[in-house]
Design an enzyme around this catalytic site. Sequence first.
Site, PDB file in Angstrom:
ATOM      1  N   CYS A 158       0.837  -1.212  -0.050  1.00  0.00           N
ATOM      2  CA  CYS A 158      -0.025   0.000  -0.092  1.00  0.00           C
ATOM      3  C   CYS A 158       0.759   1.245   0.041  1.00  0.00           C
ATOM      4  O   CYS A 158       0.315   2.321  -0.024  1.00  0.00           O
ATOM      5  CB  CYS A 158      -0.990   0.093   1.197  1.00  0.00           C
ATOM      6  SG  CYS A 158      -0.194  -0.089   2.940  1.00  0.00           S
ATOM      7  N   CYS A 193      -2.690  -3.626   8.516  1.00  0.00           N
ATOM      8  CA  CYS A 193      -2.355  -2.198   8.770  1.00  0.00           C
ATOM      9  C   CYS A 193      -1.842  -2.326  10.462  1.00  0.00           C
ATOM     10  O   CYS A 193      -1.062  -1.497  10.862  1.00  0.00           O
ATOM     11  CB  CYS A 193      -3.386  -1.283   8.604  1.00  0.00           C
ATOM     12  SG  CYS A 193      -4.358  -1.274   7.145  1.00  0.00           S
TER      13      CYS A 193
HETATM   14 FE1  FES Z   1      -1.499   0.535   4.349  1.00  0.00          FE
HETATM   15 FE2  FES Z   1      -3.361   0.460   6.077  1.00  0.00          FE
HETATM   16  S1  FES Z   1      -3.730   0.290   3.913  1.00  0.00           S
HETATM   17  S2  FES Z   1      -1.392   0.460   6.277  1.00  0.00           S
END
Ligand code: FES
Length: 146
Positions: free
Chosen positions: A34, A103
């Site tokens: 991400c 996360c």
């Molecule tokens: Fe990357 Fe939550 S989407 S840490």
Amino acid sequence: MEYSEKVMDHFMNPRNVGIIEDASGVGQVGNVKCGDIMKVYLKIENGVIEDAKFKTFGCGAAVATSSMATELVKGKTVQEALAVTNRAVMEALDGLPPVKVHCSCLAEEALHAALWDYAQKNQVEIQGLKAPVEDIDELHLHENVD
Ligand code: FES
């Protein structure tokens, strides 16, 4: 996606955001999937975490879990802090949606990296603490993060 009230609270009013200039240990971990980055600072005196702060370039769940994780470790010994796992943090937040579990791992790993940094600098052993990863992708989590 539904977030608990506690997650929303810690996202809207995150605790312990910032840096500690003279930190005893600093840890940074990223998540290549991400692109988020988490940095944790710990102030440790006589083996007890006196203060904890974090800075993140991350999503709301990363903010909320780091906020809660830093709250939970304050006042604990470095050994006790190991028990603040991503599961413990998620429980304290009344849960996270499954796609957001990684996360919470970002918060846990950055915390471990800061503990590791402290342990290395002070030549202390924290039982059960493993060398930190640079990216939580190395942990091979088996949930869908796409
Ligand atoms: Fe990357 Fe939550 S989407 S840490």
